[in-house]
Design a protein around this motif. Sequence first.
Motif, PDB file in Angstrom:
ATOM      1  N   GLY A 158       0.809  -1.211   0.000  1.00  0.00           N
ATOM      2  CA  GLY A 158       0.000   0.000   0.000  1.00  0.00           C
ATOM      3  C   GLY A 158       0.840   1.257   0.000  1.00  0.00           C
ATOM      4  N   SER A 159       0.316   2.284  -0.625  1.00  0.00           N
ATOM      5  CA  SER A 159       0.935   3.602  -0.561  1.00  0.00           C
ATOM      6  C   SER A 159      -0.164   4.641  -0.484  1.00  0.00           C
ATOM      7  CB  SER A 159       1.827   3.868  -1.773  1.00  0.00           C
ATOM      8  OG  SER A 159       1.074   3.859  -2.960  1.00  0.00           O
ATOM      9  N   THR A 168      -2.378   3.896   5.315  1.00  0.00           N
ATOM     10  CA  THR A 168      -1.892   2.810   6.161  1.00  0.00           C
ATOM     11  C   THR A 168      -2.855   1.645   6.052  1.00  0.00           C
ATOM     12  OG1 THR A 168      -0.966   4.437   7.684  1.00  0.00           O
ATOM     13  CG2 THR A 168      -1.184   2.186   8.489  1.00  0.00           C
ATOM     14  N   LEU A 169      -2.338   0.503   5.615  1.00  0.00           N
ATOM     15  CA  LEU A 169      -3.205  -0.644   5.347  1.00  0.00           C
ATOM     16  C   LEU A 169      -3.976  -1.094   6.583  1.00  0.00           C
ATOM     17  CD1 LEU A 169      -1.258  -3.022   2.929  1.00  0.00           C
ATOM     18  CD2 LEU A 169      -2.878  -1.211   2.404  1.00  0.00           C
ATOM     19  N   ASP A 170      -3.404  -0.931   7.761  1.00  0.00           N
ATOM     20  CA  ASP A 170      -4.078  -1.479   8.942  1.00  0.00           C
ATOM     21  C   ASP A 170      -5.245  -0.622   9.407  1.00  0.00           C
ATOM     22  OD1 ASP A 170      -1.646  -0.636  11.569  1.00  0.00           O
ATOM     23  OD2 ASP A 170      -2.789   0.601  10.175  1.00  0.00           O
ATOM     24  N   THR A 171      -5.581   0.409   8.653  1.00  0.00           N
ATOM     25  CA  THR A 171      -6.801   1.170   8.942  1.00  0.00           C
ATOM     26  C   THR A 171      -7.972   0.693   8.084  1.00  0.00           C
ATOM     27  OG1 THR A 171      -6.241   2.909   7.349  1.00  0.00           O
ATOM     28  CG2 THR A 171      -5.475   3.201   9.618  1.00  0.00           C
ATOM     29  N   ARG A 220      -8.245  -5.473  10.656  1.00  0.00           N
ATOM     30  CA  ARG A 220      -7.184  -4.558  11.064  1.00  0.00           C
ATOM     31  C   ARG A 220      -6.194  -5.276  11.962  1.00  0.00           C
ATOM     32  NH1 ARG A 220      -9.570   0.890  13.255  1.00  0.00           N
ATOM     33  NH2 ARG A 220      -7.335   1.346  13.195  1.00  0.00           N
ATOM     34  N   ARG A 275      -0.491  -9.947   7.429  1.00  0.00           N
ATOM     35  CA  ARG A 275      -0.094  -8.569   7.176  1.00  0.00           C
ATOM     36  C   ARG A 275       1.194  -8.265   7.923  1.00  0.00           C
ATOM     37  NH1 ARG A 275      -3.421  -4.398   7.570  1.00  0.00           N
ATOM     38  NH2 ARG A 275      -5.488  -5.266   7.759  1.00  0.00           N
ATOM     39  N   ASN A 320       2.585  -4.847   9.128  1.00  0.00           N
ATOM     40  CA  ASN A 320       2.271  -3.422   9.211  1.00  0.00           C
ATOM     41  C   ASN A 320       3.517  -2.553   9.036  1.00  0.00           C
ATOM     42  OD1 ASN A 320      -0.442  -3.952   9.550  1.00  0.00           O
ATOM     43  ND2 ASN A 320      -0.309  -3.948  11.776  1.00  0.00           N
ATOM     44  N   LYS A 352       5.822  -3.015   7.015  1.00  0.00           N
ATOM     45  CA  LYS A 352       6.079  -2.897   5.572  1.00  0.00           C
ATOM     46  C   LYS A 352       4.843  -2.422   4.814  1.00  0.00           C
ATOM     47  CE  LYS A 352       9.686  -6.430   5.433  1.00  0.00           C
ATOM     48  NZ  LYS A 352      10.148  -7.704   4.823  1.00  0.00           N
ATOM     49  N   ASN A 353       3.754  -2.184   5.566  1.00  0.00           N
ATOM     50  CA  ASN A 353       2.502  -1.755   4.943  1.00  0.00           C
ATOM     51  C   ASN A 353       2.104  -2.690   3.807  1.00  0.00           C
ATOM     52  OD1 ASN A 353       0.428   0.175   5.277  1.00  0.00           O
ATOM     53  ND2 ASN A 353       1.094   1.303   3.461  1.00  0.00           N
ATOM     54  N   THR A 354       2.184  -3.982   4.094  1.00  0.00           N
ATOM     55  CA  THR A 354       1.978  -5.005   3.071  1.00  0.00           C
ATOM     56  C   THR A 354       1.123  -6.136   3.629  1.00  0.00           C
ATOM     57  OG1 THR A 354       4.108  -4.491   2.043  1.00  0.00           O
ATOM     58  CG2 THR A 354       3.135  -6.630   1.522  1.00  0.00           C
TER      59      THR A 354
END
Length: 127
Positions: free
Chosen positions: A24-25, A28-31, A53, A72, A74, A76-78
């Motif tokens: 992700g860019s 933040t993916l965990d949101t 999440r 996930r 977090n 690495k936002n991946t």
Amino acid sequence: QLQLVESGGGLVQPGGSLTLSCAGSGFTLDTYYIGWFRQLPGKEREEVSCIGRREDKTFYVDSVQGRFTISRDNAKNTVYLQMNSLKPEDTGAYYCGAAPPIGKLQSACVTRRFGSWGQGTEVTVSS
């Protein structure tokens, strides 16, 4: 701007393994709920697996339960999709998407709830 980029697809023999990545860019993916979906030749995009999440909240469709693992990282936002014991019927284009974390994960893990699709990554399972 929310952006997801999938990678890791390829050609693998039946019974083999692949790990797909969804980076992700712009957010933040965990949101968000993050899901993996696939589009098989001639068919509509369908859900495969979703993660909440928190990593302890996951959902899998019956056809991949026990063979695929979503996780996930977090830092690495991946989000990853580890695919084992691959079958020819797993062949297709795999996409990741994001959805607002509303409702139970299992109910939310449907194609129409997700967006911000990446470009997809092709998986071919063939001997």
